[in-house]
Motif scaffolding. Structure first.
Motif, PDB file in Angstrom:
ATOM      1  N   GLY A 104      71.203  54.141  32.378  1.00 46.79           N
ATOM      2  CA  GLY A 104      72.367  55.009  32.385  1.00 46.79           C
ATOM      3  C   GLY A 104      72.327  56.153  31.390  1.00 46.79           C
ATOM      4  O   GLY A 104      73.298  56.910  31.273  1.00 46.79           O
ATOM      5  N   MET A 105      71.204  56.339  30.706  1.00 45.64           N
ATOM      6  CA  MET A 105      71.125  57.379  29.675  1.00 45.64           C
ATOM      7  C   MET A 105      70.833  58.766  30.250  1.00 45.64           C
ATOM      8  O   MET A 105      71.085  59.772  29.583  1.00 45.64           O
ATOM      9  N   CYS A 106      70.309  58.825  31.457  1.00 43.38           N
ATOM     10  CA  CYS A 106      70.066  60.104  32.125  1.00 43.38           C
ATOM     11  C   CYS A 106      70.806  60.099  33.450  1.00 43.38           C
ATOM     12  O   CYS A 106      70.644  59.169  34.251  1.00 43.38           O
ATOM     13  N   PRO A 115      81.538  65.752  28.059  1.00 43.44           N
ATOM     14  CA  PRO A 115      80.735  65.666  26.835  1.00 43.44           C
ATOM     15  C   PRO A 115      81.007  64.392  26.049  1.00 43.44           C
ATOM     16  O   PRO A 115      80.094  63.810  25.455  1.00 43.44           O
ATOM     17  N   GLU A 116      82.256  63.961  26.051  1.00 39.69           N
ATOM     18  CA  GLU A 116      82.623  62.749  25.306  1.00 39.69           C
ATOM     19  C   GLU A 116      81.919  61.518  25.870  1.00 39.69           C
ATOM     20  O   GLU A 116      81.453  60.655  25.122  1.00 39.69           O
ATOM     21  N   ASP A 117      81.848  61.432  27.192  1.00 42.18           N
ATOM     22  CA  ASP A 117      81.198  60.274  27.814  1.00 42.18           C
ATOM     23  C   ASP A 117      79.706  60.235  27.489  1.00 42.18           C
ATOM     24  O   ASP A 117      79.139  59.164  27.234  1.00 42.18           O
ATOM     25  N   THR A 118      79.043  61.405  27.521  1.00 42.68           N
ATOM     26  CA  THR A 118      77.616  61.444  27.201  1.00 42.68           C
ATOM     27  C   THR A 118      77.377  61.120  25.734  1.00 42.68           C
ATOM     28  O   THR A 118      76.463  60.362  25.390  1.00 42.68           O
ATOM     29  N   LEU A 119      78.206  61.681  24.857  1.00 40.84           N
ATOM     30  CA  LEU A 119      78.054  61.419  23.423  1.00 40.84           C
ATOM     31  C   LEU A 119      78.265  59.945  23.101  1.00 40.84           C
ATOM     32  O   LEU A 119      77.567  59.380  22.238  1.00 40.84           O
ATOM     33  N   ALA A 120      79.194  59.310  23.784  1.00 35.58           N
ATOM     34  CA  ALA A 120      79.490  57.899  23.513  1.00 35.58           C
ATOM     35  C   ALA A 120      78.274  56.999  23.721  1.00 35.58           C
ATOM     36  O   ALA A 120      78.163  55.937  23.100  1.00 35.58           O
ATOM     37  N   LYS A 121      77.338  57.419  24.564  1.00 32.80           N
ATOM     38  CA  LYS A 121      76.152  56.611  24.844  1.00 32.80           C
ATOM     39  C   LYS A 121      75.193  56.533  23.659  1.00 32.80           C
ATOM     40  O   LYS A 121      74.358  55.629  23.599  1.00 32.80           O
ATOM     41  N   VAL A 122      75.276  57.503  22.725  1.00 36.58           N
ATOM     42  CA  VAL A 122      74.295  57.551  21.637  1.00 36.58           C
ATOM     43  C   VAL A 122      74.885  57.209  20.272  1.00 36.58           C
ATOM     44  O   VAL A 122      74.145  57.104  19.285  1.00 36.58           O
ATOM     45  N   LEU A 123      76.184  57.064  20.179  1.00 36.54           N
ATOM     46  CA  LEU A 123      76.799  56.768  18.876  1.00 36.54           C
ATOM     47  C   LEU A 123      76.355  55.402  18.374  1.00 36.54           C
ATOM     48  O   LEU A 123      76.283  54.439  19.138  1.00 36.54           O
ATOM     49  N   HIS A 124      76.082  55.326  17.075  1.00 33.92           N
ATOM     50  CA  HIS A 124      75.557  54.092  16.489  1.00 33.92           C
ATOM     51  C   HIS A 124      76.094  53.984  15.066  1.00 33.92           C
ATOM     52  O   HIS A 124      76.161  54.986  14.343  1.00 33.92           O
ATOM     53  N   PRO A 125      76.475  52.777  14.639  1.00 30.69           N
ATOM     54  CA  PRO A 125      77.053  52.645  13.297  1.00 30.69           C
ATOM     55  C   PRO A 125      76.112  53.026  12.164  1.00 30.69           C
ATOM     56  O   PRO A 125      76.568  53.335  11.061  1.00 30.69           O
ATOM     57  N   ILE A 180      71.168  62.404  28.418  1.00 31.72           N
ATOM     58  CA  ILE A 180      71.182  63.686  29.114  1.00 31.72           C
ATOM     59  C   ILE A 180      71.965  63.549  30.419  1.00 31.72           C
ATOM     60  O   ILE A 180      71.705  62.643  31.216  1.00 31.72           O
ATOM     61  N   SER A 181      72.913  64.460  30.625  1.00 29.36           N
ATOM     62  CA  SER A 181      73.673  64.506  31.877  1.00 29.36           C
ATOM     63  C   SER A 181      73.555  65.912  32.455  1.00 29.36           C
ATOM     64  O   SER A 181      73.737  66.901  31.734  1.00 29.36           O
ATOM     65  N   HIS A 182      73.245  66.010  33.737  1.00 30.37           N
ATOM     66  CA  HIS A 182      73.126  67.320  34.384  1.00 30.37           C
ATOM     67  C   HIS A 182      73.887  67.313  35.698  1.00 30.37           C
ATOM     68  O   HIS A 182      73.869  66.343  36.441  1.00 30.37           O
TER      69      HIS A 182
END
Length: 250
Positions: A104-106, A115-125, A180-182
């Motif tokens: 689901g990363m691409c 943008p929020e949905d794509t960014l949420a995939k990479v956030l890490h503590p 990445i989302s296109h």
């Protein structure tokens, strides 16, 4: 005895030749990609200049000039990318072809991008830096007023190339996450066409990885855009230099 190679065509090349799939007769297998291009060039001389700068893809991978094609291979001819395979223009038909990688990363979609949905995939503590690159349709390019953009993609290969970008980021900047989302289909003025989200423990890595991702996406991912103006339209390729999706030192 003659055999046929089915060749997928895209974007401006499909428009120039007037077909999205060609059945190309060859004398025997295997045949090199350069030999196949020569046959197509001879059959469609009016498209010769565009054929010359297009790259062959074999089984959804960019192929060198001397790569050999067998009768079971999937073959495509890729004109310079700007980021279609003659996907239908109807939005509902496009959705049949959109897809994403198993993790689901691409993502490639006709839906409006978040943008929020794509960014949420990479956030890490453990990551202290995150960055979203957001590409939108601009209205003015010099004196030309864009009415809309239309994006097309060779979707399975595009997703593989996106995953390569993510893998290369992991190699060059260990611990860095990327999604990445296109969007494909019609993208109006001010709407988002691409989102690249990156997160990393440190901001310098985040900046570097984000820039690498967008530059590689433009160079290797088979996604095309057609700019429509009030008085015409044009498929757009690379903005500068010679296009080479295999070597990144051009």
């Amino acid at each position: 005895m003659k055999n046929n190679v089915q060749v997928l065509l895209f974007a401006g090349l499909a428009d120039r030749i007037g077909a999205s799939v060609l059945s190309v007769p060859v004398k025997e297998f295997p045949i090199s990609t350069e030999e196949l291009k020569a046959i197509i060039r001879e059959t469609y001389p009016h498209a010769g200049s565009l054929i010359d700068i297009s790259f062959a893809a074999v089984n959804q991978q960019y192929a060198a000039k001397d790569s050999l094609i067998t009768e079971t291979d999937e073959v495509a001819l890729i004109p310079p990318v700007s980021g279609g395979d003659g996907l239908p223009s109807d939005e509902e038909e496009h959705k049949k072809y959109a897809g994403c990688t198993p993790d689901g990363m691409c993502v490639i979609t006709t839906d409006i991008l978040s943008p929020e949905d794509t960014l949420a995939k990479v956030l890490h503590p453990n990551h202290g830096a995150s960055l979203n690159f957001v590409g939108t349709t601009r209205e003015m390019t010099g004196d030309l007023r864009t009415i809309t953009l239309e994006y097309e993609a060779y979707i399975p290969m595009a997703l593989q190339e996106m995953q390569k970008i993510r893998s290369n980021i992991q190699t060059s900047w260990p611990g860095t996450a990327c999604a990445i989302s296109h969007r494909i289909g019609t993208v109006d003025i001010g709407e988002i066409s691409v989102v690249i989200a990156v997160s990393s423990p440190h901001r310098d890595t985040c900046y570097d990885a984000s820039r690498y991702a967008i530059e590689e996406l433009k160079r290797t991912v088979p996604i095309w855009k057609k700019e429509r103006w009030e008085d015409g339209s044009q498929w757009k390729g690379p903005q500068t230099g010679t296009w080479d999706p295999i070597n990144n030192d051009c």
